[in-house]
Write an enzyme that holds these catalytic residues in place. Sequence first.
Site, short mmCIF file in Angstrom:
data_model
loop_
_atom_site.label_atom_id
_atom_site.label_comp_id
_atom_site.label_asym_id
_atom_site.label_seq_id
_atom_site.Cartn_x
_atom_site.Cartn_y
_atom_site.Cartn_z
N SER A 67 -7.44 -7.57 9.06
CA SER A 67 -8.84 -7.99 9.00
C SER A 67 -9.11 -8.79 7.73
O SER A 67 -10.18 -9.35 7.56
CB SER A 67 -9.78 -6.78 9.10
OG SER A 67 -9.42 -5.83 8.14
N CYS A 69 4.42 13.45 -7.10
CA CYS A 69 3.90 14.61 -7.83
C CYS A 69 2.68 14.17 -8.64
O CYS A 69 2.73 13.16 -9.35
CB CYS A 69 4.99 15.16 -8.75
SG CYS A 69 4.40 16.51 -9.79
N HIS A 112 0.83 -1.21 0.00
CA HIS A 112 0.00 0.00 0.00
C HIS A 112 0.86 1.26 0.00
O HIS A 112 0.37 2.33 0.35
CB HIS A 112 -0.96 -0.01 1.20
CG HIS A 112 -2.08 -1.00 1.06
ND1 HIS A 112 -2.88 -1.38 2.10
CD2 HIS A 112 -2.52 -1.70 -0.02
CE1 HIS A 112 -3.78 -2.27 1.68
NE2 HIS A 112 -3.57 -2.49 0.40
#
Length: 247
Positions: A193, A129, A121
Amino acid sequence: MNYNEKVKICVDRLKHSKKIFVITGAGVSAESGIPTFRGKDGYWKNQSPQKLASPEGFAEDPKLVWEWYDYRRRLIKGCEPNPAHYSLSKLERKYDHFLIATQNVDGLHQRASSLNVVEIHGSIWEVKCTKDGKVEKNTETPLKELPLRCSCGALMRPNVVWFGETLPEKQLREIYDFIKTGDVDFTFIIGTSALFYYIIDWAQTVKNYGSFLVEINLDNTAISSIADIVFLNQAGIILPEITKQFI
Ligand code: OAD
């Protein structure tokens, strides 16, 4: 099976394993003082993921999104890796093939000296940018100007994966290259989870190939039914116990 029996089985399995895969989520950093996303004190309990962690939310209010990331960066900087991170880092030294696929953006595995970490992630310590996609490291806290801007004048965004975005290709490939050969002996899935399809897919894939699968979480998840062993306990307690008996 009681707790001691489960630990003993894990230790025996680890002794006979050559290749280890580890999937981690926010729960592995919870004992460092970093809130998780779901659950009673989780971010998504009172805040909107659509507003704070989506391209649409960022387009609507980049300052609000940056304020949240600036707050989290300051919080994370004040936290230290916990015994769960350090146990994984120690364990890695015992194997030639060891990979951590983390959903966490906090960098705590690396601060605990883990070497082979894939941040699926992204990282809260990188900025990108929005015009040319150039990624830079940025560890400044607090950030001076919000929303952050690139030297070219365009808005910068955190280099993290938001809802509705795809996972980074290079990181995805690293994980599939690691697991697709079908020789992962032992897999830990810790503090997640497990709501994203790819997490379930990776766990199911290694399991189908015959990996021993151990889940460590405070609650049962979608993975629990396919895991060989489930510890309903804190990662910062279980992992040191296993490594203490193993190393
Ligand atoms: P969650 O907040 O969804 O889940 C954290 C899990 O950790 C829960 O299942 C808890 O039971 C468990 N847990 C909490 N404390 C623990 C401890 N001390 N030891 C072991 N387990 C513990 O976090 P993730 O699964 O990481 O993505 O969430 C996945 C993604 O959803 C995040 O990367 C983030 C979030 O929205 C984005 O922002 C895109």
